[in-house]
Every structure is written in structure tokens, then in C-alpha cells.
Design a protein around this motif. Structure first.
Motif, short mmCIF file in Angstrom:
data_model
loop_
_atom_site.label_atom_id
_atom_site.label_comp_id
_atom_site.label_asym_id
_atom_site.label_seq_id
_atom_site.Cartn_x
_atom_site.Cartn_y
_atom_site.Cartn_z
N GLU A 84 12.41 29.58 -44.85
CA GLU A 84 13.09 30.61 -45.14
C GLU A 84 12.96 31.17 -46.44
OE1 GLU A 84 16.58 28.72 -44.04
OE2 GLU A 84 16.05 28.98 -41.76
N GLY A 85 12.71 29.98 -47.32
CA GLY A 85 12.45 30.72 -48.93
C GLY A 85 11.15 31.47 -48.62
N GLY A 86 10.13 30.85 -48.08
CA GLY A 86 8.80 31.63 -48.03
C GLY A 86 9.12 33.18 -47.50
N HIS A 87 9.93 33.07 -46.34
CA HIS A 87 10.04 34.36 -45.83
C HIS A 87 10.60 35.42 -46.71
CE1 HIS A 87 10.54 32.63 -41.55
NE2 HIS A 87 9.10 32.22 -42.21
N GLY A 88 11.69 34.96 -47.56
CA GLY A 88 12.28 35.66 -48.50
C GLY A 88 11.20 36.32 -49.40
N LEU A 89 10.33 35.34 -50.16
CA LEU A 89 9.34 35.70 -51.13
C LEU A 89 8.39 36.57 -50.63
CD1 LEU A 89 8.78 32.26 -52.91
CD2 LEU A 89 10.25 34.13 -53.41
N TYR A 90 8.12 36.41 -49.40
CA TYR A 90 7.33 37.47 -48.66
C TYR A 90 7.90 38.88 -48.56
CZ TYR A 90 3.34 36.44 -45.46
OH TYR A 90 2.15 36.40 -44.94
N LEU A 91 9.06 38.84 -48.13
CA LEU A 91 9.70 40.26 -48.10
C LEU A 91 10.01 40.93 -49.33
CD1 LEU A 91 11.94 39.24 -45.20
CD2 LEU A 91 10.45 41.12 -45.02
N TYR A 92 10.29 40.07 -50.41
CA TYR A 92 10.47 40.70 -51.79
C TYR A 92 9.17 41.25 -52.17
CZ TYR A 92 15.21 38.57 -52.75
OH TYR A 92 16.35 38.16 -52.66
N CYS A 93 8.08 40.77 -51.78
CA CYS A 93 6.81 41.10 -52.17
C CYS A 93 6.46 42.71 -51.21
CB CYS A 93 5.52 40.37 -51.53
SG CYS A 93 5.43 38.82 -52.73
N ALA A 94 7.09 42.61 -50.00
CA ALA A 94 6.72 43.79 -49.50
C ALA A 94 7.73 45.00 -50.07
CB ALA A 94 7.08 43.57 -47.89
N ALA A 95 8.83 44.57 -50.38
CA ALA A 95 9.94 45.63 -51.03
C ALA A 95 8.96 46.14 -52.42
CB ALA A 95 11.15 45.06 -51.23
N GLU A 96 8.47 45.05 -53.00
CA GLU A 96 7.81 45.57 -54.34
C GLU A 96 6.90 46.70 -54.15
OE1 GLU A 96 8.08 42.02 -57.38
OE2 GLU A 96 7.13 41.59 -55.66
N THR A 97 5.98 46.74 -52.94
CA THR A 97 5.10 47.56 -52.61
C THR A 97 5.50 49.08 -52.62
OG1 THR A 97 5.19 47.66 -50.20
CG2 THR A 97 3.58 45.80 -51.33
N LEU A 98 6.84 49.00 -52.65
CA LEU A 98 7.42 50.46 -52.47
C LEU A 98 7.90 50.91 -53.76
CD1 LEU A 98 9.45 49.53 -49.23
CD2 LEU A 98 7.88 51.64 -49.50
N GLY A 99 7.59 50.33 -55.13
CA GLY A 99 7.89 50.41 -56.34
C GLY A 99 9.20 49.96 -57.07
N VAL A 100 9.89 49.11 -56.25
CA VAL A 100 11.06 48.41 -56.83
C VAL A 100 10.82 47.10 -57.34
CG1 VAL A 100 11.74 47.47 -54.46
CG2 VAL A 100 13.67 47.98 -56.36
N ALA A 156 4.18 41.20 -42.35
CA ALA A 156 4.98 40.03 -42.77
C ALA A 156 5.89 39.57 -41.30
CB ALA A 156 6.20 40.53 -43.89
N MET A 157 6.22 40.42 -40.84
CA MET A 157 6.93 39.84 -39.51
C MET A 157 6.05 39.10 -38.58
SD MET A 157 10.10 40.57 -39.62
CE MET A 157 9.97 40.46 -41.41
N ILE A 158 4.96 39.53 -38.63
CA ILE A 158 3.89 38.63 -37.63
C ILE A 158 4.30 36.94 -37.89
CG2 ILE A 158 1.53 38.03 -37.08
CD1 ILE A 158 1.31 41.15 -37.22
N ARG A 159 3.82 36.68 -39.27
CA ARG A 159 3.94 35.27 -39.61
C ARG A 159 5.40 34.82 -39.32
NH1 ARG A 159 1.82 32.34 -44.99
NH2 ARG A 159 3.19 30.43 -44.73
N VAL A 160 6.39 35.58 -40.03
CA VAL A 160 7.69 35.19 -39.93
C VAL A 160 8.31 35.01 -38.42
CG1 VAL A 160 10.02 36.30 -40.24
CG2 VAL A 160 8.44 36.47 -42.04
#
Ligand code: FAQ
Length: 311
Positions: free
Chosen positions: A74-90, A149-153
């Protein structure tokens, strides 16, 4: 916004192409994605807490090892998803700040307490089960980094769901007290699990636009129905009773009918009034503060390494 750019974007989405970080996108699309992906990331991180609560009390070494692995996932999924959000400029700090200040949402489900070991079974079976229902279609969401990201998750969530159901199976194969514990956990987690899918479609402000942009591939009610249809036979197979008197197979629809969700409860939990909402945010802020020295050390190390390279 430039109408030609918007048209070209809409055409790409309609053709099921993935939109990538450097592609042009409407500001509202970017905003919606940041909102959904960051809420999803926060849910994973806050979602570590209810189960983390039982790592030191798991009933055997095997159960402890499995639960540790799950919570780490779950920690890994969170970090993965924060990275995906960062690609949008936040920035990640900004996202975390919004979580800690109470501005950002995270899933209502993680505001309920884990009272017994059976709750760990119920969470894996129902909460991860609901997460899979919601996330399998997101493997085809229109934003590339989120879809990938969702594939691995999803692969990891499938393992989580099975470990939860297997805990429930073991309990239902046990003593009367263990069976009662499993039933009690189902009674408490069933309705909050149905709420994970969000408000009903006729009261879901974001669904129509997100469906048009193919961010969401199915509506809240469609996914909720699919979850009920898949989960009721699993309960029956191990002699658990779903706590809903209105639950009945509807031959004509080819689906289960089910009772009315307590939407008042849902909205109060969204407002931050969930049973352990305060404890969850305290635990997150404490972890953040106590981890400051690790972030400082990592930054100092990175700065030194960069300076060495320049020299
Ligand atoms: N909790 O117009 P809609 C996991 C908000 S799984 C809190 O329908 P949308 C794995 C919604 O954000 C859990 N808030 O919104 C795991 C919106 O507010 P806003 C995480 C909710 O976005 C398992 C407002 O209500 N999964 O963590 C909830 O189109 C075990 C109106 O709603 C995801 O996030 C809720 N239940 O649809 C970890 C999946 N429902 O932002 C540990 C990705 C709705 O306008 C242990 N997200 N809201 O202020 C989605 O698919 C969508 O965002 C929905 C909501 C379906 C959640």
C-alpha cells in the motif's frame, strides 16, 4: 483555450489514445486528474493505518509476514500514485500539505476502526475487493501514467483480496467465537465498503465529465452493483450473512437488488466526522514530523553528491 487544441484532444480521447504528461490537455482535465490521483494516493497511505494497527498482534508468524507485505504494498501504491500526480505539474509537498491540513479528501473507508483480527480479513476481502472493481477499469483510463500505475497496483490488490478472504475462510472453519468474530466484522465493514464507490450517479457531480474524458470508464453505481454481485456468493460460500434484509437476486435484471445506503453517514465521514478520522490525521502528521530527519539526510546527501559531480 484554443478550440482547435481542444478538438484535437477530444478526438484523441475518443479514439482511446493515452494522453501523456507533455501532451496538451485542457486545464480542467489536468485539475480533475490531480484531484482524483492525489485522493487515491492519500487513500493508500492513510489506508496503511487500520491494518498497520494489527501487525504486532497478528495471530501467527505467517499472518504477520503476509500482513507486513500487504501494508508495504500500500505504501508503494501511494508513492507510485504521487509520482503520477507529479507528472501533472503539482509538487508532492503541496499534496501532502493538503492532506495534513484536512483540505484533501481520502477514501471514507479508512475512517473506521479495526477492532478485531477478523477486521483484517474483512478489509482484504471487501476493501481490496472494492478497490479492484474500481481500479481494473482504470487500467484503461485516458491518462497514461495513471493507467500504467493501475496495472501493477491491480495485480497486488488481487493478492490482497485473496489473503483477506482466506482469513475469513479460516475463521469460518473455526470455533463458534471465531465465526461470530468474522460475522461481526462483515456486519461493520459491508456498508462502508459499498460507500467506497462514491455517491449515487444522480448525485455525483464529477461522473459525467470524467466519463466523457474517459478518466472514469464506468459509473459509481455500475461498479457498486458489480461488487455486490461478485461478493454476495463469496459470503454465502463460507456461510456468512450479508447484513442487508433487502438483498435479493433479481432474475429479471440479472443482478442483486440491495438496500438503501445511509448517505447521511457517507457525507458526514467525507466532512471529516468519521469514527477515527482525527486519529488517522494525527498518526499521519506524527509520521511526517518524525520522518523529517530522513528527508533532511536524503537532501543533504543529494546536495553533496551533486556538488562532488560539479567539482
Ligand atoms: N471517500 O462526483 P464524485 C485503496 C468524493 S481504494 C471520500 O462521484 P469522482 C486501496 C469525490 O472525491 C480507495 N470521498 O467523484 C486500499 C468528490 O469530491 P471532490 C481509493 C469520496 O471523483 C485497500 C465528491 O465525493 N480509491 O485505497 C468518496 O468522480 C485496502 C463527489 O463524488 C480511489 O481513490 C469516498 N468513498 O468519483 C488501500 C480510486 N466517494 O473531489 C489500503 C480512484 C466520492 O469533488 C487498504 N478514484 N468522494 O471534492 C475514483 O475512482 C473516484 O475518485 C471515485 C469518486 C469513484 C472515488
Amino acid at each position: 483555450e484554443d478550440a482547435a487544441l481542444v478538438d484535437a484532444f477530444e478526438a484523441r480521447v475518443a479514439a482511446d489514445e493515452f494522453i501523456e504528461p507533455k501532451d496538451w490537455m485542457p486545464e480542467a482535465y489536468r485539475k480533475t486528474l490531480i484531484r482524483q490521483i492525489s485522493q487515491h494516493a492519500h487513500s493508500e497511505i492513510v489506508g496503511m493505518l487500520p491494518e498497520g494497527n494489527w501487525i504486532t498482534r497478528a495471530p501467527s508468524l505467517r499472518r504477520k509476514a503476509v500482513l507486513l507485505a500487504k501494508v508495504q504494498d500500500e505504501g508503494g501504491h501511494g508513492l507510485y500514485l504521487y509520482c503520477a500526480a507529479e507528472t501533472l505539474g503539482v509538487g508532492r509537498d503541496e499534496l501532502i500539505e493538503d492532506l495534513h491540513s484536512g483540505k484533501a479528501k481520502y477514501s471514507t473507508i479508512f475512517n473506521y476502526p479495526t477492532l478485531t483480527w477478523a477486521d483484517i480479513g474483512a478489509i482484504g476481502w471487501l476493501v481490496d475487493g472494492a478497490a479492484i472493481m474500481n481500479q481494473v477499469p482504470l487500467q484503461r483510463t485516458s491518462y497514461g501514467p495513471y493507467a500504467r500505475a493501475m496495472i501493477r497496483v491491480c495485480k497486488e490488490e488481487s493478492f490482497h483480496q485473496r489473503q483477506g478472504y482466506e482469513i475469513m475462510m479460516a475463521l469460518m472453519d473455526g470455533t463458534e467465537a471465531q465465526k461470530a468474530m468474522a460475522q461481526d466484522a462483515l456486519n461493520r465493514w459491508w456498508w462502508p465498503s459499498l460507500m467506497m464507490f462514491g455517491p449515487p450517479d444522480d448525485n455525483s457531480p464529477n461522473t459525467a465529465q470524467s466519463m466523457r474524458w474517459r478518466i472514469k470508464r464506468e459509473t459509481n453505481d455500475q461498479l457498486r452493483q458489480r461488487f455486490v454481485d461478485a461478493t454476495v456468493p463469496q459470503a454465502e460460500a463460507i456461510d456468512l450473512r450479508v447484513p442487508d434484509d433487502a438483498l435479493a437476486w433479481n432474475e429479471e435484471r440479472g443482478h442483486y437488488d440491495f438496500g438503501e445506503i445511509d448517505w447521511e453517514e457517507f457525507y458526514s465521514v467525507i466532512r471529516g466526522e468519521g469514527p477515527v478520522a482525527r486519529e488517522r490525521m494525527q498518526a499521519r502528521r506524527k509520521a511526517w514530523d518524525e520522518g523529517a530527519w530522513v528527508r533532511d539526510a536524503a537532501n543533504a546527501y543529494a546536495a553533496k553528491a551533486a556538488a562532488r559531480k560539479e567539482a
